[in-house]
Design a protein around this motif. Sequence first.
Motif, short mmCIF file in Angstrom:
data_model
loop_
_atom_site.label_atom_id
_atom_site.label_comp_id
_atom_site.label_asym_id
_atom_site.label_seq_id
_atom_site.Cartn_x
_atom_site.Cartn_y
_atom_site.Cartn_z
N SER A 91 49.55 40.80 75.01
CA SER A 91 48.96 42.03 75.53
C SER A 91 47.47 42.12 75.22
N ILE A 119 45.85 39.94 77.86
CA ILE A 119 45.96 40.56 79.18
C ILE A 119 44.98 41.72 79.30
N LYS A 126 42.19 42.14 82.24
CA LYS A 126 42.19 43.32 83.11
C LYS A 126 40.90 44.11 83.00
N ASN A 181 38.58 41.87 85.38
CA ASN A 181 39.07 42.06 86.75
C ASN A 181 38.03 41.68 87.80
N GLN A 213 53.50 35.22 82.59
CA GLN A 213 52.90 36.52 82.32
C GLN A 213 51.37 36.42 82.24
N LYS A 259 49.62 35.32 85.70
CA LYS A 259 49.64 36.41 86.67
C LYS A 259 48.65 37.51 86.32
N ASN A 260 48.19 37.53 85.09
CA ASN A 260 47.21 38.54 84.67
C ASN A 260 45.82 37.95 84.46
N THR A 313 39.84 36.15 86.74
CA THR A 313 40.51 37.32 86.17
C THR A 313 40.83 38.39 87.22
N GLN A 357 42.61 40.63 89.60
CA GLN A 357 44.01 41.01 89.42
C GLN A 357 44.85 41.06 90.69
#
Length: 222
Positions: free
Chosen positions: A25, A28, A32, A35, A93, A96-97, A117, A119
């Motif tokens: 996390s 990620i 994010k 992005n 995971q 995909k992020n 990055t 999204q």
Amino acid sequence: MTMADNINKKPIVIVAGTDFVTTNSDLISKAKALNTGRVCLCAGGIDGLPAYLSFAPQVFGIRLANPITYKLTNVLVNCTKPGKEWTYDDMVQLVKNGLVIFSATETGYRIKQGLTTYQDQVRQWNRNDNDTYLIRQRDLADFFHIGIVRGMERDNINKFDVSKSDLMTWLIAAVQPYLADGYISDYKIASITSVDSGWIITHDLRLPEDKDFIGIITRINI
């Protein structure tokens, strides 16, 4: 680490790495927060070092050593020991992020997918905001843009006495090598607008529909 064009300062390559983190996390959240189709964020250290000292520089070097049509997916990573062994679920995971990671294969540690990055992974090229989650597509678009800018400067197409029809004729001829060599698959002039400082050109650009992949598991029933 950034490789930027010297004329218009438009970045082609931005590669960043993360320090050691404890959870997926954390990684990620970093991706994010960025992005963007402009940044490749590498996770996972190599040989006891964090990503920004090991994996990210290696990815940067691989990209510099190869043409823009080169994909990072499944490329061998030069290391003797990974900072962390990713499970398959981790891999899915993180990729995909927007994280560039590597995992063990029978022939060594290999990069799972060459992506940014950004999204929104609905399509390779998202025309609404001119962004992409695949590094190769981002590089191709930047390569085309910079080539057109340099060509206009070389041929004095940006002069004020150039007519709109002259500009259109030049553009149609200028894009032919990009089409012939497969850097773009289709091109149209969406609009050309005259402004005080010259021209605003809107390109309708289609990039090669070249599918990338994370990995394929084939099951054969006998």
